[in-house]
Design an enzyme around this catalytic site. Structure first.
Site, short mmCIF file in Angstrom:
data_model
loop_
_atom_site.label_atom_id
_atom_site.label_comp_id
_atom_site.label_asym_id
_atom_site.label_seq_id
_atom_site.Cartn_x
_atom_site.Cartn_y
_atom_site.Cartn_z
N TYR A 146 5.81 0.93 -10.30
CA TYR A 146 6.01 1.54 -8.97
C TYR A 146 6.65 2.93 -9.07
CZ TYR A 146 5.40 -3.36 -7.44
OH TYR A 146 4.96 -4.64 -7.25
N HIS A 183 4.06 -8.31 -15.58
CA HIS A 183 3.42 -7.95 -14.30
C HIS A 183 2.02 -8.57 -14.15
CE1 HIS A 183 3.70 -4.56 -11.08
NE2 HIS A 183 2.99 -5.57 -10.62
N LYS A 216 7.30 -5.38 2.39
CA LYS A 216 7.63 -3.96 2.20
C LYS A 216 7.50 -3.24 3.54
CE LYS A 216 5.70 0.36 1.94
NZ LYS A 216 4.77 1.00 2.89
N SER A 217 8.44 -2.35 3.85
CA SER A 217 8.25 -1.43 4.98
C SER A 217 9.14 -0.22 4.79
CB SER A 217 8.57 -2.10 6.31
OG SER A 217 8.41 -1.15 7.35
N VAL A 218 8.61 0.95 5.16
CA VAL A 218 9.45 2.16 5.19
C VAL A 218 9.88 2.46 6.63
CG1 VAL A 218 8.52 3.24 3.11
CG2 VAL A 218 7.38 3.63 5.31
N ARG A 244 10.85 -2.12 11.47
CA ARG A 244 10.12 -3.24 10.85
C ARG A 244 10.97 -3.92 9.77
NH1 ARG A 244 4.23 -0.40 9.81
NH2 ARG A 244 3.42 -0.59 11.94
N ASN A 285 11.47 -7.81 10.07
CA ASN A 285 11.06 -8.73 9.00
C ASN A 285 12.22 -9.58 8.47
OD1 ASN A 285 8.56 -7.55 9.29
ND2 ASN A 285 8.67 -6.32 7.43
N1 LIG Z 1 3.30 -8.58 -8.60
C1 LIG Z 1 2.32 -7.86 -8.09
O1 LIG Z 1 1.27 -7.65 -8.72
C2 LIG Z 1 2.49 -7.27 -6.71
C3 LIG Z 1 1.40 -6.67 -6.08
C4 LIG Z 1 1.59 -6.14 -4.78
C5 LIG Z 1 2.85 -6.24 -4.17
N2 LIG Z 1 3.90 -6.81 -4.85
C6 LIG Z 1 5.25 -6.89 -4.23
O2 LIG Z 1 5.15 -7.46 -2.92
C7 LIG Z 1 5.74 -6.56 -1.97
C8 LIG Z 1 5.06 -6.69 -0.62
O3 LIG Z 1 3.66 -6.50 -0.73
P1 LIG Z 1 2.89 -5.23 -0.14
O4 LIG Z 1 3.81 -4.08 -0.10
O5 LIG Z 1 1.64 -5.10 -0.94
O6 LIG Z 1 2.41 -5.69 1.30
P2 LIG Z 1 3.06 -6.34 2.61
O7 LIG Z 1 4.53 -6.48 2.50
O8 LIG Z 1 2.22 -7.56 2.91
O9 LIG Z 1 2.69 -5.24 3.71
C9 LIG Z 1 3.24 -3.95 3.71
C10 LIG Z 1 2.48 -3.13 4.78
O10 LIG Z 1 2.66 -3.73 6.07
C11 LIG Z 1 3.33 -2.84 6.94
N3 LIG Z 1 4.35 -3.63 7.66
C12 LIG Z 1 5.49 -4.15 7.15
N4 LIG Z 1 6.16 -4.84 8.09
C13 LIG Z 1 5.42 -4.77 9.22
C14 LIG Z 1 5.59 -5.30 10.51
N5 LIG Z 1 6.66 -6.02 10.84
N6 LIG Z 1 4.62 -5.03 11.45
C15 LIG Z 1 3.53 -4.31 11.14
N7 LIG Z 1 3.32 -3.79 9.90
C16 LIG Z 1 4.25 -4.02 8.95
C17 LIG Z 1 3.94 -1.75 6.08
O11 LIG Z 1 3.95 -0.51 6.76
P3 LIG Z 1 5.18 0.56 6.73
O12 LIG Z 1 5.77 0.56 5.36
O13 LIG Z 1 4.49 1.83 7.09
O14 LIG Z 1 6.15 0.10 7.80
C18 LIG Z 1 2.97 -1.71 4.90
O15 LIG Z 1 1.84 -0.92 5.24
C19 LIG Z 1 5.54 -5.19 -2.64
O16 LIG Z 1 6.33 -4.18 -2.05
C20 LIG Z 1 5.91 -5.52 -4.07
O17 LIG Z 1 7.31 -5.60 -4.21
C21 LIG Z 1 3.73 -7.32 -6.09
#
Ligand SMILES: NC(=O)c1ccc[n+]([C@@H]2O[C@H](COP(=O)([O-])OP(=O)(O)OC[C@H]3O[C@@H](n4cnc5c(N)ncnc54)[C@H](OP(=O)(O)O)[C@@H]3O)[C@@H](O)[C@H]2O)c1
Length: 277
Positions: A51, A109, A231-233, A237, A241
Site C-alpha cells: 500500500y 499477502h 476503508k474510507s477517507v 463515513r 462505519n
Molecule cells: N489482503 C488483501 O489482499 C486485501 C485486498 C483489498 C483490501 N484489503 C484490506 O481491506 C480494506 C477494505 O477493503 P477496500 O478498501 O478494498 O474496500 P471497502 O472497505 O469495501 O470499500 C471502500 C470504498 O467504499 C467507500 N465507502 C466506505 N465507507 C462507506 C460508506 N459508509 N458509505 C458509502 N461508501 C463508503 C470508500 O470511499 P471513500 O474512501 O471515498 O469514503 C471506498 O471507495 C482495505 O483498506 C485493506 O486494508 C486487503
C-alpha cells in the site's frame, strides 16, 4: 466510548473485531485518515507493504497520544519478497518504516501459486514470530488447498486468513475450513468497495432499522463472527462505519443478506492471480 468486541486468536492474542483499512489511501492522506479513525475509536489498522503508506500509519499511531498497546497494527509481506531471506529483510523494513516497536500481525499477502514456495516463506514467518517482534502471523488470500499444504508442512498454524468477503461473495466453504483449523477469518473489501450498498435487500433492511446500507452490511460481517476493516477517507463515513453496536440484525436479516451470494469477486482470484504476468 463504544466497546468493540475482541476476538481471541489461536495463540491467545486479542484483536478488535472492527478495524480501519488503508488500501488505496495515498501516503499524503494516510496520517490524517488514521488519526480520524483513532479519534473515532478504532484501535485496529490494516496496512501492507504494497500500500506504500506504512510510514504514515506509524506516524499517526505515534501522534495519536494513545498507548502503543491499545492499537493493533497489521502489515503484509509483499509478493516480490517470498524468498526466505528477502522475507526477513522485508519484515525488518516494515518494523523500521512503521517505527512503532513491534508489529501486531504480519501476513503473507498472497499465496502466489505460480511463483515462489509459500511453505518456505511461512518457515521464515515462523522465525519472525519466534524473534518476538510480531505477536501474530497469518496469511491472506489462501484457499483451502494452500492452507492444507501449509498445515502439513509447518509448526505454527496461521492465526489469521484475510480474504475477500461481502454479501456478493460469502465464502462459506473457506470460512468453515478456517474455523475448523482455529484460523480467524478477516473480511477484506467488506462493502465490496460500495457495490453492495444499493442492493434492494440491504437498503430495505437499512430503512427498516434506521441505519445505512454500509452499517447493515458491516453488522452482517460482525454477526457472522468475522473481523472487518472498512476503508474510507471521508470522516463522516469513518464515523458511520464505526457506529455498529447500537442495533441488531435478526436471523432472517442475516439469512437474506447471505442469500445474495453470487461468488462475485471485486479483486483477484488467488488461484489465477500471478503478479509476474
Ligand atoms: N489482503 C488483501 O489482499 C486485501 C485486498 C483489498 C483490501 N484489503 C484490506 O481491506 C480494506 C477494505 O477493503 P477496500 O478498501 O478494498 O474496500 P471497502 O472497505 O469495501 O470499500 C471502500 C470504498 O467504499 C467507500 N465507502 C466506505 N465507507 C462507506 C460508506 N459508509 N458509505 C458509502 N461508501 C463508503 C470508500 O470511499 P471513500 O474512501 O471515498 O469514503 C471506498 O471507495 C482495505 O483498506 C485493506 O486494508 C486487503
Amino acid at each position: 466510548m463504544t466497546e468493540v468486541p475482541s476476538i481471541s486468536l489461536n495463540n491467545g492474542v486479542g484483536i478488535p473485531q472492527l478495524g480501519f483499512g488503508v488500501f488505496q489511501i495515498p501516503p499524503e492522506d494516510t496520517r490524517a485518515a488514521v488519526l480520524t479513525a483513532l479519534e473515532t475509536g478504532y484501535r485496529h489498522i490494516d496496512t501492507a507493504q504494497m500500500y506504500g503508506n506504512e510510514r504514515e500509519v506509524g506516524q499517526a499511531v505515534r501522534d495519536s497520544g494513545l498507548d502503543r498497546t491499545e492499537i493493533f497494527v497489521t502489515s503484509k509481506l509483499d509478493n516480490d519478497a517470498h524468498e526466505p531471506e528477502a522475507a526477513q529483510r522485508a519484515f525488518r523494513r516494515t518494523l523500521e518504516t512503521l517505527d512503532i516497536g513491534h508489529v501486531d500481525a504480519f501476513l503473507i499477502h498472497w499465496p502466489l501459486p505460480k511463483i515462489g514456495d509459500f511453505v518456505e516463506t511461512w518457515h521464515a514467518m515462523e522465525e519472525m514470530y519466534r524473534s518476538g517482534d510480531v505477536n501474530v502471523i497469518g496469511v491472506s488470500n489462501f484457499q483451502p488447498h494452500h492452507l492444507r499444504r501449509l498445515l502439513d508442512n509447518s509448526t505454527i498454524v496461521p492465526a489469521l486468513n484475510q480474504i475477500e468477503i461481502h454479501p456478493y461473495l460469502t465464502q462459506d466453504e473457506l470460512r468453515a475450513f478456517d474455523a475448523e483449523h482455529e484460523i480467524a477469518t478477516q473480511a477484506w473489501s467488506p462493502i465490496a468497495q460500495g457495490a453492495v450498498l444499493g442492493d434492494p435487500v440491504i437498503t430495505s433492511i437499512a430503512e427498516r432499522l434506521g441505519k445505512t446500507p454500509a452499517q447493515v452490511t458491516l453488522r452482517w460481517h460482525i454477526d457472522r463472527g468475522d473481523i472487518v476493516f472498512p476503508k474510507s477517507v471521508t470522516p463522516a463515513r469513518v464515523k458511520e462505519n464505526f457506529d455498529l453496536f447500537d442495533f441488531a440484525l435478526s436471523e432472517d436479516d442475516i439469512a437474506q443478506i447471505s442469500a445474495l451470494n453470487r461468488n462475485e469477486r471485486r479483486g483477484f482470484d488467488p488461484d489465477t492471480f500471478n503478479p509476474s504476468s
